[in-house]
Scaffold this active site. Structure first.
Site, short mmCIF file in Angstrom:
data_model
loop_
_atom_site.label_atom_id
_atom_site.label_comp_id
_atom_site.label_asym_id
_atom_site.label_seq_id
_atom_site.Cartn_x
_atom_site.Cartn_y
_atom_site.Cartn_z
N ASP A 175 -5.13 -3.08 -8.34
CA ASP A 175 -5.84 -1.80 -8.22
C ASP A 175 -6.58 -1.47 -9.52
O ASP A 175 -7.69 -0.95 -9.49
CB ASP A 175 -4.88 -0.65 -7.91
CG ASP A 175 -4.47 -0.57 -6.46
OD1 ASP A 175 -5.18 -1.15 -5.61
OD2 ASP A 175 -3.45 0.09 -6.17
N LYS A 181 4.06 1.28 -3.36
CA LYS A 181 3.66 0.62 -4.59
C LYS A 181 4.70 0.73 -5.71
O LYS A 181 4.75 -0.12 -6.59
CB LYS A 181 2.30 1.12 -5.06
CG LYS A 181 1.18 0.74 -4.11
CD LYS A 181 -0.16 1.27 -4.55
CE LYS A 181 -1.24 0.88 -3.54
NZ LYS A 181 -2.57 1.20 -4.03
N ASN A 187 0.74 -3.66 -6.19
CA ASN A 187 0.03 -3.64 -4.90
C ASN A 187 -0.22 -5.05 -4.37
O ASN A 187 -0.81 -5.22 -3.32
CB ASN A 187 -1.29 -2.88 -5.01
CG ASN A 187 -2.34 -3.64 -5.79
OD1 ASN A 187 -2.07 -4.15 -6.87
ND2 ASN A 187 -3.54 -3.71 -5.24
N LEU A 193 -10.33 7.60 -4.08
CA LEU A 193 -9.81 6.29 -3.67
C LEU A 193 -9.87 6.11 -2.16
O LEU A 193 -9.85 4.99 -1.67
CB LEU A 193 -8.37 6.10 -4.15
CG LEU A 193 -8.11 6.16 -5.65
CD1 LEU A 193 -6.71 5.66 -5.97
CD2 LEU A 193 -9.13 5.40 -6.46
N THR A 233 0.83 -1.20 0.00
CA THR A 233 0.00 0.00 0.00
C THR A 233 0.87 1.25 0.00
O THR A 233 2.10 1.17 -0.03
CB THR A 233 -0.99 -0.05 1.19
OG1 THR A 233 -1.95 0.99 1.02
CG2 THR A 233 -0.29 0.07 2.52
N GLY A 281 1.35 9.26 -7.31
CA GLY A 281 1.95 8.08 -6.69
C GLY A 281 1.55 6.80 -7.39
O GLY A 281 0.96 6.81 -8.47
N TYR A 329 -11.42 5.58 1.35
CA TYR A 329 -12.64 4.87 1.76
C TYR A 329 -12.97 5.07 3.24
O TYR A 329 -13.99 4.58 3.71
CB TYR A 329 -12.53 3.37 1.45
CG TYR A 329 -11.25 2.75 1.97
CD1 TYR A 329 -11.16 2.27 3.26
CD2 TYR A 329 -10.14 2.66 1.13
CE1 TYR A 329 -9.98 1.72 3.73
CE2 TYR A 329 -8.96 2.11 1.59
CZ TYR A 329 -8.88 1.64 2.88
OH TYR A 329 -7.72 1.11 3.35
#
Length: 186
Positions: A44, A8, A29, A146, A4, A69, A148
């Site tokens: 991803d 990555k 990932n 992205l 994560t 990133g 959550y």
């Protein structure tokens, strides 16, 4: 194992092989430990693609991606595969990206999808959001975060107020994890 933020891209030299998609994306990932060493994957991209409202994106157009990133690389890969023109936005000077200062209201208005690939707004810093003109967002757009946690980030709240379709990263997280389990099970 899963990889994560912010690892990555850092993980790449430690992988002995990469799946074709991970190689093309330039970020990993998911890693499977094999007899021949570590093999890197990117799930991803599957999680993102499978959560998009494709009917809203099928006619092409412009996309804006916030962040540069590893996660953004998977997102950009999917958006380009869908035929969208991608504008990358970064806080720092990076090749192929513009700064937030250079992002105009017109550019925001013209985009059909805006994707936050930064950690801005992640718990506990829930009042943070990308520094853009949210008044330029409108009902014909998709605004995807992205992040959550929380379910409704500041980015999504401000976009929702403008009438945009908003999506958080929870289902993407679940799908990419399901894909990782499939890889580890083989």
């Amino acid at each position: 194992f899963s990889v994560t933020i912010p690892y990555k891209e850092v993980i790449l030299p430690f992988c002995h092989t990469l799946s074709p998609e991970a190689k093309k994306i330039g970020a990993v990932n998911c890693v499977k430990i094999t007899e021949n060493g570590w093999k890197g994957y990117n799930t991803d991209c599957i999680g993102f693609r499978d959560t998009l409202p494709l009917d809203k994106l099928e006619h092409g157009g412009k996309a804006i991606v916030f962040g540069t990133g590893g996660a953004s690389k998977a997102i950009i890969h999917v958006l380009i595969d869908l035929g969208l023109e991608v504008v990358r936005v970064s806080t720092s000077s990076k090749p192929g990206a513009i700064s937030y200062h250079d992002l105009t209201a017109q550019m925001i208005e013209e985009a059909i999808i805006l994707v936050n690939c930064t950690p801005l707004g992640t718990y506990p810093e829930v009042e943070e959001a990308v520094p853009i003109n949210f008044l330029a967002i409108h009902k014909d757009q998709v605004c995807y975060d992205l992040v959550y946690n929380p379910k409704q980030t500041k980015f999504l709240q401000l976009s929702d107020r403008q009438g945009a379709l908003t999506i958080n990263g929870m289902r993407m997280l679940e799908i990419q994890a399901e894909e990782a389990w499939k890889i580890w099970g083989n």
